[in-house]
Design an enzyme around this catalytic site. Structure first.
Site, PDB file in Angstrom:
ATOM      1  CD  GLU A 276       3.570  -1.137   7.263  1.00 38.49           C
ATOM      2  OE1 GLU A 276       3.922  -0.962   8.453  1.00 38.49           O
ATOM      3  OE2 GLU A 276       3.577  -0.228   6.408  1.00 38.49           O
TER       4      GLU A 276
ATOM      5  CG  ASP B  98      -0.316  -0.280   2.529  1.00 36.76           C
ATOM      6  OD1 ASP B  98       0.711  -0.984   2.559  1.00 36.76           O
ATOM      7  OD2 ASP B  98      -0.829   0.190   3.555  1.00 36.76           O
TER       8      ASP B  98
END
Length: 440
Positions: free
Chosen positions: A164, A97
């Site tokens: 994350e 991400d």
């Protein structure tokens, strides 16, 4: 496109000719393709749990390499499995991400993507934490390992993890059956780029490497009124201020000086006008610790102090502060010491003593720790750092000519060639060491 020769010279700046081998030669031949992938990932970041295109394009690459690939694990995660005879199970992980940051690096492939996160505010999106280098290094390691199936024996599990940055992606994959639907690892390894070390340097921290991360909200009720008549009120600003000051003693007077801890009040909000005493104040805290015991001491202390200060201020029982701890939280990341030293001994031989260094633990958070925490008796884990700061920037910073950007900065632009090369070689060579072929 950068030539393979140019990349090789740059990426091997730390190495001596005697340290080069076939694995590294093959990696250098792959680097032009990996850098092309990196630039594409960098230009097209996606926010947490929105990594649909990222996951799809990387899943396709893993299928082409011969992995059994499952998409949609933990919403947008990808699990790739390659079975190669009897032996240990090694799991390699990369996170996918990006962040809600407007990129200001000036790179020719800078992100111009926008998105609307949960806050509801449309923003630019950027790989300001270097997850694009993690993914490119991950693919590089996968290519090296599939080319060397005769050199290792066991099961390789390679996962692409979402979210994350929210600290939720690892837990989402575990709750979606990562250790039941797929082979449970004996070893779990990942790397993270670093904005404080020279590009290509490898850093490691045995034991606790990254911290527990808790987000805590404190709502402080009061009795509002006119600012000219404070005696008719119970001012929540004064009470919340007392709480803020007392919270600092949790670290300075209640925690052991040898046990790192952080309690930071990041937001203090109350009122809307000069002459009105509000009937409520709100505090937002980030709380960092390493051990479960230290975490409990801090969280229990926050609740106790909030209540105690309210009682001292004469607040009735029905107006006690409300303390809310966000759940789930991001647990500390623990590098099993013996396992870490084993891998680092291999890295020192491969990369050279001067390039591999033990570094201090940090109070940042990383949900990679969830993978060990889910099965602490079965899984040994290690996350290592790969420095990303170009040497010329380090020299300028030392001379006082510039300030180095941190991770999450809109200016963070690592030396991607060195990060990807070191990360891919580290992951692949560690897996080869942990899964030797029969008689190897």
């Amino acid at each position: 496109m950068t030539s393979a020769a140019a990349i090789s010279a740059s990426a091997l700046a730390f190495a001596t000719p005697a340290q080069a081998d076939e694995l590294r030669d093959d990696l250098m031949a792959d680097m032009p393709e990996l850098m092309e992938l990196y630039r594409d990932l960098h230009a097209n970041p996606e926010l947490s749990f929105e990594e649909h295109e990222t996951a799809a394009k990387l899943a396709a690459r893993m299928r082409d390499l011969g992995f059994e690939v499952t998409e949609g694990v933990g919403q947008t995660g990808v699990v790739s499995v390659m079975r190669n005879g009897e032996g240990p199970v090694v799991m390699l992980r990369a996170d996918m991400d990006g962040l809600p940051v407007v990129e200001q690096t000036g790179l020719p492939y800078a992100s111009t993507q926008t998105a609307t996160p949960a806050s509801g505010v449309t923003t630019g999106v950027m790989h300001a934490c270097g997850h694009d280098t993690h993914m490119a290094g991950f693919i590089g390691a996968a290519q090296l390992l599939t080319e060397r199936k005769d050199e290792w024996q066991g099961t390789l599990v390679m996962i692409l993890q979402p979210a994350e940055e929210l600290g939720l992606g690892a837990l989402a994959m575990l709750e979606d059956g990562l250790y039941t639907r797929f082979p449970k690892p004996d070893y779990a390894i990942a790397f993270h780029d670093a904005a404080q070390f020279p590009a290509g340097m490898i850093g490691y921290s045995p034991g606790f490497a990254l911290a527990n991360v808790d987000s805590v909200d404190i709502t402080v009720p009061g009795v509002g009124g006119h600012g000219a008549y404070p005696h008719t009120t119970r001012d929540p600003v004064v009470l919340a201020s007392a709480i803020v000051m007392k919270l600092q003693t949790l670290v300075s007077r209640e925690s052991s000086p040898l046990d790192p801890a952080v309690v930071t009040v990041g937001s203090f909000h109350a009122g809307a006008k000069h002459n009105i005493i509000s009937d409520e104040a709100k505090l937002q805290l980030t709380v960092r610790s390493y051990s479960d015991a230290s975490r409990k001491l801090l969280l229990d202390g926050i609740a106790r102090i909030a209540r105690g200060e309210a009682m001292a201020a004469g607040m009735p029982e029905n107006k006690m502060p409300v303390v809310t701890v966000e759940d789930p939280y991001t647990p500390a990341t623990y590098n099993d010491p013996d396992f870490t030293e084993t891998v680092m001994a291999h890295f020192r031989t491969r990369f050279g003593e001067q390039r591999v260094m033990q570094v201090p633990s940090v109070m940042g958070g990383e949900d990679f720790g969830q993978f060990r925490r889910a099965a602490p008796d079965d899984v040994e884990s290690l996350i290592f750092w790969v420095g990303g700061v170009p040497q010329e920037q380090i020299d300028k910073a030392a001379a006082g000519e510039t300030t180095l950007p941190s991770l999450h900065s809109p200016y963070w632009a690592p030396d991607a060639e060195k990060v990807i090369a070191a990360g891919a070689e580290g992951l692949a060579s560690a897996a080869l060491t942990l899964m030797p072929a029969q008689g190897g």
